[in-house]
Design a protein around this motif. Structure first.
Motif, PDB file in Angstrom:
ATOM      1  N   LEU A  14       0.817  -1.207   0.000  1.00 25.29           N
ATOM      2  CA  LEU A  14       0.000   0.000   0.000  1.00 25.29           C
ATOM      3  C   LEU A  14       0.854   1.262   0.000  1.00 25.29           C
ATOM      4  CD1 LEU A  14      -2.165  -2.149   0.674  1.00 25.29           C
ATOM      5  CD2 LEU A  14      -3.222  -0.466   2.194  1.00 25.29           C
ATOM      6  N   THR A  15       1.959   1.234   0.733  1.00 23.12           N
ATOM      7  CA  THR A  15       2.818   2.412   0.821  1.00 23.12           C
ATOM      8  C   THR A  15       3.409   2.776  -0.532  1.00 23.12           C
ATOM      9  OG1 THR A  15       3.332   1.943   3.141  1.00 23.12           O
ATOM     10  CG2 THR A  15       4.838   3.388   1.967  1.00 23.12           C
ATOM     11  N   HIS A  16       3.699   1.796  -1.382  1.00 19.20           N
ATOM     12  CA  HIS A  16       4.206   2.078  -2.726  1.00 19.20           C
ATOM     13  C   HIS A  16       3.197   2.905  -3.522  1.00 19.20           C
ATOM     14  CE1 HIS A  16       7.381  -1.369  -2.893  1.00 19.20           C
ATOM     15  NE2 HIS A  16       7.804  -0.300  -2.236  1.00 19.20           N
ATOM     16  N   PHE A  17       1.919   2.610  -3.368  1.00 15.19           N
ATOM     17  CA  PHE A  17       0.899   3.400  -4.055  1.00 15.19           C
ATOM     18  C   PHE A  17       0.819   4.807  -3.477  1.00 15.19           C
ATOM     19  CE2 PHE A  17      -0.536  -0.711  -5.604  1.00 15.19           C
ATOM     20  CZ  PHE A  17      -1.081  -0.412  -6.847  1.00 15.19           C
ATOM     21  N   PHE A  18       0.796   4.920  -2.146  1.00 14.99           N
ATOM     22  CA  PHE A  18       0.707   6.243  -1.520  1.00 14.99           C
ATOM     23  C   PHE A  18       1.898   7.123  -1.908  1.00 14.99           C
ATOM     24  CE2 PHE A  18      -1.601   3.928   2.144  1.00 14.99           C
ATOM     25  CZ  PHE A  18      -2.808   4.001   1.471  1.00 14.99           C
ATOM     26  N   ALA A  19       3.090   6.523  -1.988  1.00 16.89           N
ATOM     27  CA  ALA A  19       4.305   7.282  -2.287  1.00 16.89           C
ATOM     28  C   ALA A  19       4.330   7.816  -3.711  1.00 16.89           C
ATOM     29  CB  ALA A  19       5.531   6.412  -2.034  1.00 16.89           C
ATOM     30  N   SER A  20       3.495   7.254  -4.579  1.00 19.62           N
ATOM     31  CA  SER A  20       3.497   7.678  -5.983  1.00 19.62           C
ATOM     32  C   SER A  20       2.728   8.974  -6.203  1.00 19.62           C
ATOM     33  CB  SER A  20       2.910   6.572  -6.867  1.00 19.62           C
ATOM     34  OG  SER A  20       1.520   6.386  -6.614  1.00 19.62           O
ATOM     35  N   PHE A  30      -0.705   4.385   5.672  1.00 18.09           N
ATOM     36  CA  PHE A  30      -0.888   3.024   6.167  1.00 18.09           C
ATOM     37  C   PHE A  30      -1.102   3.014   7.677  1.00 18.09           C
ATOM     38  CE2 PHE A  30       0.236  -1.163   7.705  1.00 18.09           C
ATOM     39  CZ  PHE A  30      -0.511  -1.956   6.838  1.00 18.09           C
ATOM     40  N   THR A  31      -0.372   3.859   8.402  1.00 15.06           N
ATOM     41  CA  THR A  31      -0.542   3.887   9.856  1.00 15.06           C
ATOM     42  C   THR A  31      -1.977   4.225  10.234  1.00 15.06           C
ATOM     43  OG1 THR A  31       1.765   4.503  10.238  1.00 15.06           O
ATOM     44  CG2 THR A  31       0.218   4.971  12.005  1.00 15.06           C
ATOM     45  N   ASN A  32      -2.579   5.202   9.545  1.00 10.93           N
ATOM     46  CA  ASN A  32      -3.954   5.581   9.854  1.00 10.93           C
ATOM     47  C   ASN A  32      -4.914   4.424   9.595  1.00 10.93           C
ATOM     48  OD1 ASN A  32      -5.829   7.943  10.518  1.00 10.93           O
ATOM     49  ND2 ASN A  32      -6.719   7.149   8.633  1.00 10.93           N
ATOM     50  N   LEU A  33      -4.736   3.744   8.474  1.00 13.98           N
ATOM     51  CA  LEU A  33      -5.598   2.604   8.159  1.00 13.98           C
ATOM     52  C   LEU A  33      -5.423   1.490   9.184  1.00 13.98           C
ATOM     53  CD1 LEU A  33      -5.003   2.508   4.305  1.00 13.98           C
ATOM     54  CD2 LEU A  33      -7.094   3.245   5.451  1.00 13.98           C
ATOM     55  N   TYR A  34      -4.175   1.226   9.554  1.00 16.34           N
ATOM     56  CA  TYR A  34      -3.908   0.156  10.521  1.00 16.34           C
ATOM     57  C   TYR A  34      -4.477   0.520  11.898  1.00 16.34           C
ATOM     58  CZ  TYR A  34      -1.549  -3.614  12.941  1.00 16.34           C
ATOM     59  OH  TYR A  34      -1.298  -4.737  13.684  1.00 16.34           O
ATOM     60  N   LEU A  35      -4.299   1.770  12.286  1.00 19.12           N
ATOM     61  CA  LEU A  35      -4.779   2.250  13.584  1.00 19.12           C
ATOM     62  C   LEU A  35      -6.279   2.050  13.746  1.00 19.12           C
ATOM     63  CD1 LEU A  35      -4.202   3.989  16.203  1.00 19.12           C
ATOM     64  CD2 LEU A  35      -4.609   5.994  14.772  1.00 19.12           C
ATOM     65  N   TRP A  36      -7.034   2.261  12.651  1.00 21.80           N
ATOM     66  CA  TRP A  36      -8.496   2.245  12.753  1.00 21.80           C
ATOM     67  C   TRP A  36      -9.135   0.972  12.225  1.00 21.80           C
ATOM     68  CZ3 TRP A  36     -10.481   5.243  16.114  1.00 21.80           C
ATOM     69  CH2 TRP A  36      -9.864   6.468  16.419  1.00 21.80           C
ATOM     70  N   HIS A  37      -8.337   0.015  11.748  1.00 22.34           N
ATOM     71  CA  HIS A  37      -8.983  -1.181  11.198  1.00 22.34           C
ATOM     72  C   HIS A  37      -9.555  -2.083  12.294  1.00 22.34           C
ATOM     73  CE1 HIS A  37      -5.453  -3.722  12.161  1.00 22.34           C
ATOM     74  NE2 HIS A  37      -6.179  -4.767  11.813  1.00 22.34           N
ATOM     75  N   TYR A  38      -9.217  -1.779  13.545  1.00 24.48           N
ATOM     76  CA  TYR A  38      -9.843  -2.518  14.654  1.00 24.48           C
ATOM     77  C   TYR A  38     -11.251  -1.991  14.938  1.00 24.48           C
ATOM     78  CZ  TYR A  38      -5.188  -4.375  15.477  1.00 24.48           C
ATOM     79  OH  TYR A  38      -3.974  -5.006  15.312  1.00 24.48           O
ATOM     80  N   ALA A  39     -11.563  -0.781  14.440  1.00 25.38           N
ATOM     81  CA  ALA A  39     -12.865  -0.165  14.709  1.00 25.38           C
ATOM     82  C   ALA A  39     -13.858  -0.415  13.579  1.00 25.38           C
ATOM     83  CB  ALA A  39     -12.691   1.339  14.909  1.00 25.38           C
ATOM     84  N   ARG A  40     -13.361  -0.708  12.391  1.00 26.80           N
ATOM     85  CA  ARG A  40     -14.232  -0.986  11.244  1.00 26.80           C
ATOM     86  C   ARG A  40     -13.500  -1.906  10.278  1.00 26.80           C
ATOM     87  NH1 ARG A  40     -13.001   4.750  12.259  1.00 26.80           N
ATOM     88  NH2 ARG A  40     -11.585   5.535  10.687  1.00 26.80           N
ATOM     89  N   HIS A  41     -14.253  -2.484   9.368  1.00 28.00           N
ATOM     90  CA  HIS A  41     -13.639  -3.431   8.432  1.00 28.00           C
ATOM     91  C   HIS A  41     -13.013  -2.662   7.276  1.00 28.00           C
ATOM     92  CE1 HIS A  41     -12.937  -7.321   6.612  1.00 28.00           C
ATOM     93  NE2 HIS A  41     -13.404  -6.838   5.477  1.00 28.00           N
ATOM     94  N   ILE A  42     -11.704  -2.751   7.144  1.00 22.07           N
ATOM     95  CA  ILE A  42     -10.975  -2.087   6.062  1.00 22.07           C
ATOM     96  C   ILE A  42     -10.297  -3.156   5.222  1.00 22.07           C
ATOM     97  CG2 ILE A  42      -9.145  -0.442   5.461  1.00 22.07           C
ATOM     98  CD1 ILE A  42      -9.651   0.963   8.117  1.00 22.07           C
ATOM     99  N   SER A  43     -10.532  -3.100   3.926  1.00 17.14           N
ATOM    100  CA  SER A  43      -9.930  -4.079   3.017  1.00 17.14           C
ATOM    101  C   SER A  43      -9.454  -3.365   1.760  1.00 17.14           C
ATOM    102  CB  SER A  43     -10.936  -5.182   2.672  1.00 17.14           C
ATOM    103  OG  SER A  43     -12.126  -4.630   2.144  1.00 17.14           O
TER     104      SER A  43
END
Length: 300
Positions: A14-20, A30-43
């Motif tokens: 995912l970081t390769h895409f964000f860095a582009s 990625f940190t934000n997605l990882y931080l909140w994936h316990y609160a909702r389903h992120i895929s």
């Protein structure tokens, strides 16, 4: 489509895409997605060489973030959006895109004109500040903040240190202790945030964020963590302090920026979620502007 639930192992992909791209909204790290994936389903999934991130809250329609293509191929993005619309239609779901920056909104309007209704989300828009101003707190507009900070500095002999392997476990134990004092009355939102913070700290060596800690008499009394959002903006994900120490929030904000992010002209301190107290707190730091976000909903 095969959607993959987000996991720490997905960070590099995912970081390769964000860095582009120059990412403008705080949601897309990625940190934000990882931080909140316990609160909702992120895929996530790759379609037409585009990264598509999907989020679903319990008992709600899923939504996506705007697709990212490493070479910004607009035709690939258009085909991806059209295919996703058809997938949602076949499943009887409402197709929507959340947290569009104004840049992405305008691109979407040009790709698929007269297709979406756009909703401005002030509650989800990010507060952008001058990093140097938040470090220096000069002038009348920062008088109250500077007063709180000065009282903290006068009252407490504090030290700052960067988060690392030598103090990580102590910070985790400290934050667990803080939360334990309010756990019986904490809202679901605070509980989800707590889990996300603890799990992100446990993965500190594999994530890209930096952290900072304040101590008074050897005791941790505040911490913060964030990461680069793009080449001129840092984003602060989390800031916590023991409120028994007046001015601790002002101190960790200033010290973390001064030690870790002074090379970045701007700092993104994320959204206020429509919470009045949070809005007042973020506005009190005198933002330069709001990084506007929009939701796009397929027209009926």
């Amino acid at each position: 489509m095969q959607w993959k639930p987000i996991d720490i192992e997905d960070k590099e992909s995912l970081t390769h895409f964000f860095a582009s791209h120059k990412i403008l909204v705080s949601d897309l790290t990625f940190t934000n997605l990882y931080l909140w994936h316990y609160a909702r389903h992120i895929s996530w999934a790759i379609l037409n060489d585009c990264l598509v991130i999907k989020t679903q809250y319990p008992n709600e329609n899923p939504f996506i973030f705007y697709p990212i293509h490493k070479q910004n191929d607009l035709n690939c993005k258009k085909q991806t959006l059209l295919q996703l619309q058809e997938i949602c239609k076949a499943k009887g779901l409402t197709f929507s895109i959340h947290s569009l920056s104004r840049v992405d909104k305008e691109e979407l309007e040009s790709l698929l004109p007269d297709t979406f209704d756009f909703i401005y989300r002030e509650d989800r828009s990010d507060y952008i500040y001058s990093t140097s101003e938040l470090i220096e707190l000069k002038g009348k507009k920062y008088h109250k903040k500077k007063t709180h900070l000065n009282r903290f500095v006068e009252r407490y002999a504090f030290t700052y240190e960067a988060l690392g392997s030598e103090n990580l476990n102590e910070l985790i134990a400290t934050y667990q202790s803080w939360f334990g004092k309010i756990s019986d009355t904490a809202s679901d939102g605070l509980r989800n945030e707590y889990v996300g913070i603890i799990e992100s700290l446990k993965q500190f060596s594999r994530l890209d964020f930096k952290g900072g800690i304040l101590r008074v008499e050897g005791k941790i009394i505040a911490f913060s963590f964030g990461e680069p959002l793009n080449n001129d903006t840092a984003v602060i994900h989390i800031e916590k302090a023991d409120i028994e120490y007046q001015g601790a929030y002002q101190a960790i904000n200033r010290e973390f920026l001064a030690h870790e992010w002074s090379a970045y002209p701007f700092v993104n301190r994320e959204e206020d979620l429509g919470i009045e107290g949070l809005r007042k707190a973020k506005q009190s730091y005198q933002p330069l502007f709001l990084q506007e976000k929009f939701d796009a909903v397929l027209k009926a």
